[in-house]
Design a protein around this motif. Sequence first.
Motif, PDB file in Angstrom:
ATOM      1  N   LEU A  63       0.839  -1.202   0.000  1.00 39.18           N
ATOM      2  CA  LEU A  63       0.000   0.000   0.000  1.00 39.18           C
ATOM      3  C   LEU A  63       0.877   1.256   0.000  1.00 39.18           C
ATOM      4  N   LEU A  66       2.250   1.783  -3.480  1.00 37.09           N
ATOM      5  CA  LEU A  66       1.210   2.320  -4.355  1.00 37.09           C
ATOM      6  C   LEU A  66       0.999   3.806  -4.082  1.00 37.09           C
ATOM      7  N   GLU A  70       1.598   6.975  -6.685  1.00 36.42           N
ATOM      8  CA  GLU A  70       0.595   7.987  -7.016  1.00 36.42           C
ATOM      9  C   GLU A  70       1.107   9.395  -6.716  1.00 36.42           C
ATOM     10  N   GLN A 240      -9.994   6.235  -3.557  1.00 44.43           N
ATOM     11  CA  GLN A 240      -9.647   5.998  -4.954  1.00 44.43           C
ATOM     12  C   GLN A 240      -9.124   4.582  -5.171  1.00 44.43           C
ATOM     13  N   SER A 241      -8.225   4.125  -4.282  1.00 42.60           N
ATOM     14  CA  SER A 241      -7.634   2.795  -4.453  1.00 42.60           C
ATOM     15  C   SER A 241      -8.674   1.696  -4.276  1.00 42.60           C
ATOM     16  N   ARG A 242      -9.638   1.935  -3.407  1.00 37.04           N
ATOM     17  CA  ARG A 242     -10.730   0.967  -3.260  1.00 37.04           C
ATOM     18  C   ARG A 242     -11.665   1.019  -4.463  1.00 37.04           C
ATOM     19  N   SER A 246      -7.401  -1.368  -7.000  1.00 34.37           N
ATOM     20  CA  SER A 246      -6.006  -1.620  -6.647  1.00 34.37           C
ATOM     21  C   SER A 246      -5.866  -2.081  -5.196  1.00 34.37           C
ATOM     22  N   TYR A 247      -6.698  -1.542  -4.302  1.00 32.17           N
ATOM     23  CA  TYR A 247      -6.678  -1.983  -2.901  1.00 32.17           C
ATOM     24  C   TYR A 247      -7.051  -3.459  -2.808  1.00 32.17           C
TER      25      TYR A 247
END
Length: 265
Positions: A63, A66, A70, A240-242, A246-247
């Motif tokens: 995480l 990532l 970003e 956003q990641s969820r 990507s999450y």
Amino acid sequence: MKNKLLTLVSSASLLALSSGMVNAGTLDDITKSGELRACFDAGYMPFEMKAKNGNYIGFDLDLGKLMAKEMGVKYVPVNTAWDGIIPALLTGKCDIIMAGMTINAQRNMRVNFADPYIVVGQSILLNPKLEGKVSSYKDLNSADYTVVSKLGTSGEQSVKKLLSKAKYFAFETETDAALEVANGKADAMIYDMPFISIYAAQEKDKVSSIIEPFTYEPLGWAVKQGDPDFLNFLNNFLRQSRGDGSYDRIYDKWFKSDTWLSQIK
């Protein structure tokens, strides 16, 4: 009177502005340094671990990578002893704590937390001889039992609060505490569900477990107080990641697969 009031208001506004300018610069600092420095304490499966090749791996590490991607900066892991992890943040040794840290009132008085990124709870690693005799944490609340956990964790807090009658011993690492149960020197270990679940699966010939958590514990990323811009970034990054999946991909890698175990064993 009006002049005095205006002076007081102006002074208060200037103080608030200057305070915000001092405390709300983490994102600027990250941009200028080109690095996101994240504190964690390696050894908490599957959140942060040291692989056989010497690299740090885990859910929090992925995480963090990532997040750094970003941001357009380099991810820098900062392995830190748990009892010194908040001081490390406050003294500028890292920009953020990404370490499976439970959000609680005492910690929240020293740091700010972003929205929870995962929810866990306390589970029980059990000496096999107690299977059928111990079915709940309540059964362990007796001077007849020896319970262990990791120093300075929510597991330790749960023991002190809910199992005050039991004999308690704290250890520097979760692995050392778990070994006490595996070696028959302790009756039970109280600790976060993910670790208990994975350890019990690895050492199924030596330990038993009660996996269903008996506490509710949201985990959050911690930052210095007085930094609303960074908190805003973190909460939006999490959404956003969820939202883009990507999450979930990172979560599935560490919690729905055991292929990573070969990297640490």
